[in-house]
Scaffold this motif. Structure first.
Motif, short mmCIF file in Angstrom:
data_model
loop_
_atom_site.label_atom_id
_atom_site.label_comp_id
_atom_site.label_asym_id
_atom_site.label_seq_id
_atom_site.Cartn_x
_atom_site.Cartn_y
_atom_site.Cartn_z
N ILE A 197 1.55 1.46 -11.28
CA ILE A 197 1.45 0.26 -10.45
C ILE A 197 0.90 -0.86 -11.30
N SER A 198 1.59 -1.99 -11.31
CA SER A 198 1.03 -3.19 -11.91
C SER A 198 0.81 -4.19 -10.79
N PHE A 199 -0.44 -4.58 -10.60
CA PHE A 199 -0.82 -5.44 -9.47
C PHE A 199 -1.44 -6.71 -9.99
N THR A 200 -1.04 -7.85 -9.45
CA THR A 200 -1.77 -9.11 -9.65
C THR A 200 -2.06 -9.69 -8.29
N GLY A 201 -3.33 -10.04 -8.06
CA GLY A 201 -3.72 -10.61 -6.78
C GLY A 201 -5.22 -10.70 -6.71
N SER A 202 -5.73 -10.61 -5.49
CA SER A 202 -7.17 -10.84 -5.30
C SER A 202 -7.97 -9.60 -5.67
N GLN A 203 -9.24 -9.82 -5.93
CA GLN A 203 -10.12 -8.73 -6.35
C GLN A 203 -10.28 -7.71 -5.24
N SER A 204 -10.39 -8.19 -4.00
CA SER A 204 -10.66 -7.27 -2.90
C SER A 204 -9.47 -6.32 -2.69
N VAL A 205 -8.26 -6.85 -2.73
CA VAL A 205 -7.08 -5.99 -2.57
C VAL A 205 -6.93 -5.08 -3.79
N GLY A 206 -7.14 -5.65 -4.96
CA GLY A 206 -6.97 -4.89 -6.21
C GLY A 206 -7.85 -3.65 -6.26
N ALA A 207 -9.09 -3.78 -5.79
CA ALA A 207 -10.00 -2.62 -5.85
C ALA A 207 -9.42 -1.45 -5.04
N GLY A 208 -8.84 -1.75 -3.88
CA GLY A 208 -8.24 -0.69 -3.05
C GLY A 208 -6.99 -0.11 -3.70
N VAL A 209 -6.20 -0.96 -4.35
CA VAL A 209 -4.99 -0.50 -5.05
C VAL A 209 -5.38 0.50 -6.14
N ALA A 210 -6.42 0.15 -6.91
CA ALA A 210 -6.84 1.04 -8.00
C ALA A 210 -7.30 2.38 -7.45
N GLU A 211 -8.07 2.33 -6.38
CA GLU A 211 -8.60 3.57 -5.80
C GLU A 211 -7.46 4.49 -5.37
N ALA A 212 -6.48 3.91 -4.67
CA ALA A 212 -5.37 4.72 -4.16
C ALA A 212 -4.51 5.26 -5.31
N ALA A 213 -4.33 4.46 -6.35
CA ALA A 213 -3.49 4.90 -7.47
C ALA A 213 -4.20 6.00 -8.26
N VAL A 214 -5.48 5.78 -8.53
CA VAL A 214 -6.22 6.75 -9.34
C VAL A 214 -6.32 8.09 -8.60
N ARG A 215 -6.47 8.01 -7.28
CA ARG A 215 -6.59 9.24 -6.48
C ARG A 215 -5.42 10.18 -6.75
N ARG A 216 -4.24 9.62 -6.95
CA ARG A 216 -3.09 10.51 -7.21
C ARG A 216 -2.66 10.47 -8.69
N ALA A 268 0.84 -1.21 0.00
CA ALA A 268 0.00 0.00 0.00
C ALA A 268 0.87 1.26 0.00
N LYS A 269 1.99 1.21 0.75
CA LYS A 269 2.89 2.39 0.77
C LYS A 269 3.49 2.65 -0.62
N LEU A 270 3.79 1.57 -1.31
CA LEU A 270 4.33 1.70 -2.66
C LEU A 270 3.28 2.33 -3.59
N VAL A 271 2.04 1.87 -3.44
CA VAL A 271 0.96 2.40 -4.29
C VAL A 271 0.76 3.89 -4.05
N GLU A 272 0.92 4.30 -2.80
CA GLU A 272 0.65 5.71 -2.45
C GLU A 272 1.85 6.62 -2.68
N HIS A 273 3.00 6.06 -2.96
CA HIS A 273 4.22 6.89 -3.02
C HIS A 273 4.20 7.81 -4.25
N PRO A 274 4.38 9.11 -4.06
CA PRO A 274 4.32 10.02 -5.21
C PRO A 274 5.46 9.81 -6.21
N GLY A 275 6.52 9.12 -5.80
CA GLY A 275 7.64 8.87 -6.71
C GLY A 275 7.41 7.65 -7.60
N VAL A 276 6.29 6.99 -7.45
CA VAL A 276 5.98 5.82 -8.28
C VAL A 276 4.96 6.24 -9.34
#
Ligand code: NAD
Length: 478
Positions: A221-240, A210-218
């Motif tokens: 994000i390419s994520f593979t995993g479960s749907q529940s975690v992925g939805a949160g990853v997308a939200e955090a990435a799109v937000r920034r 999650a810290k990697l997803v939120e880091h402004p220097g990144v």
């Protein structure tokens, strides 16, 4: 006792005391690896190293990048036995499956060595006389790669190789249960001459991802995993406004029609549902069977499933290894209980499996007489558990196959060209298989799904350039 694995940051192997370990799921007395647990400081250091390495790497001759990837591919292929054995010991798939996955990872690096040289743009005439237009594909920056445990070298490879090929730099966070396999790839990139900071790998829990997803220097994000975690990853990435790509779960249907070759149908279902312990996002977990072949098919498949030799992943006699973890084993048992309670009929399996080794073994289980809306047909199990749904005809089969939240892979077994072609066109899935298992794909073509299985650009093969580059349009007048 195993050594403590280092993290790879800025071209250094960074040592730290162990905090976590991976166990051999075939024999839990065997500790495969001990690893440090990174946190905010490691994310900070790895992203800083990747940022510092980006200008030189993105501007280097593509031949430099191609050579690093090609050497990495060669080294992986040379060590296929050693890495394949480690993978099977750590993840639990059989040794042929572990070696096969390792070979695939090596091939992916060699494919993208070629792609580094093939990144291309376009020349177009402008609508304004005398003006020329060129489009370029340019590197994006730093990519955070977050991977699951079920393909512990192939998935890190199919994200890392295109990212590096097109001039980006990388911070990889592999999954908790399989750090040693990911570390084997990291070590090879280091040996292959990836310059300091171009490839970084850090170990840690989901909160570190999650810290990697939120880091402004990144930048992506390419994520593979479960749907529940992925939805949160997308939200955090799109937000920034970072670019993001998700590959997630499946509830992949396999349709078997009356006109199918019975032996072929059984082979396709056995492979798709049970190989790799059913721990494949493309596994066929819903088998939709038309009436006239239903009973013969279920009886023949049950016989094959019951005969599967389950055991230690490294034993040459074994055809199906254990679940990766105790939690994953428990998920399979929970869903067997749920299906039973909902009225499913356990045709074979369904019980606990005690073997001489203390391991996380699950009996391969086939459940018949299930209805399409039961939880067993709607939710991903990610284990060696498959259910069958009886349908009248092709039209009903297609409707049931297209039901639900997921759309990764869909298969049909038939000798009818008409139904095969219709299914290819109308199945709501990113990948469609005719007379082939829903799992098992090539590395040089696009991979991904529809609905809640995937989000963003396709991965792999010639499609990878979309995610790992950005297009610039240049106008000139001279
Ligand atoms: P998971 O979602 O639990 O974890 C995946 C990765 O995300 C791990 O590295 C984990 O540490 C990290 N993570 C966890 N929480 C996070 C957070 N809040 N922010 C950022 N990262 C976080 O999945 P898993 O159990 O490792 O893998 C199994 C799942 O992966 C299944 O659902 C399977 O279908 C899916 N899968 C999909 C594909 C595909 O290409 N579609 C391929 C393989 C596996």
């Amino acid at each position: 006792m195993s050594d403590v694995l280092p993290q790879y940051i800025g071209g250094e192997r960074v040592a730290a005391p162990p905090a976590d370990q991976s166990l051999n799921p075939s024999n839990t007395a065997d500790v495969v690896a001990r690893v440090p647990r990174g946190g905010a400081a490691e994310v900070e250091a790895a992203v800083a190293a990747a940022r510092a390495a980006f200008p030189a790497w993105s501007e280097a001759s593509p031949e430099v990048r191609a050579d690093v990837l090609d050497r990495a591919g060669d080294l992986i292929l040379q060590r296929r036995e050693q890495i394949g054995r480690l993978l099977s010991r750590e993840e639990g798939k059989t040794l042929p499956e572990g070696i096969g996955e390792t070979v695939r990872a090596g091939r992916i690096f060699k494919y993208f060595a070629g792609e580094a040289l093939r990144r291309h743009g376009q020349n177009l005439d402008s609508v304004r006389p005398g003006v020329e237009i060129q489009t370029y594909r340019q590197a994006v920056g730093v990519f955070g790669l977050i991977t699951p445990w079920n393909f512990p070298i192939a998935i890190p490879a199919w994200k890392t190789a295109p990212a590096l090929a097109f001039g980006n730099t990388v911070v990889l966070k592999p999954a908790g249960p399989t750090p040693a396999t990911a570390a084997a790839m990291a070590e090879i990139l280091w040996e292959a001459g990836a310059p300091p900071g171009v490839f970084n790998m850090i170990f840690g829990p989901g909160s570190m991802g999650a810290k990697l997803v939120e880091h402004p220097g990144v930048d992506g994000i390419s994520f593979t995993g479960s749907q529940s975690v992925g939805a949160g990853v997308a939200e955090a990435a799109v937000r920034r406004q970072a670019r993001v790509q998700l590959e997630m779960g499946g509830k992949n249907p396999l349709v078997v029609l009356d006109d199918a070759d019975l032996d072929r149908a059984v082979m396709v279902a056995l492979d798709g549902s049970f190989y790799a312990t059913g721990q494949r996002c493309t596994a066929s977990s819903r088998i939709i069977v038309t009436d006239a072949i239903h009973d013969r098919f279920v009886a023949a498949l049950a016989q094959k499933v019951a005969a599967l030799r389950v055991g230690d992943a490294l034993d040459p006699q074994t055809q199906m290894g254990p679940a990766v973890s105790e939690a994953q084993m428990q998920v399979s048992y929970d869903y067997i209980d749920i299906a039973r309670a909902e009225g499913g009929r356990i045709v074979t399996g369904g019980g606990r499996l005690e073997l001489p080794n203390p391991g996380w073994y699950v009996q391969p289980t086939l459940i018949a007489d299930t209805a399409k809306d039961m939880r067993i047909n709607c939710e991903e199990v990610f284990g060696p558990v498959a259910s069958t749904v009886r349908v009248r005809d092709y039209d009903e089969a297609l409707a049931v196959a297209n039901d639900g939240d997921f759309g990764l892979s869909a298969g049909i077994v038939t000798t009818s060209l008409k139904y095969a072609r219709d299914f290819q066109r109308r199945a709501k899935a990113g990948m469609v298989m005719v007379n082939l298992p829903t799992a098992g794909v090539d590395y040089h073509v696009p991979f991904g799904g529809t609905k809640k299985s995937s989000y963003g650009a396709r991965e792999q093969g010639f499609a990878a350039v979309e995610f790992y580059t950005q297009t610039k349009t240049a106008y000139s007048w001279a």
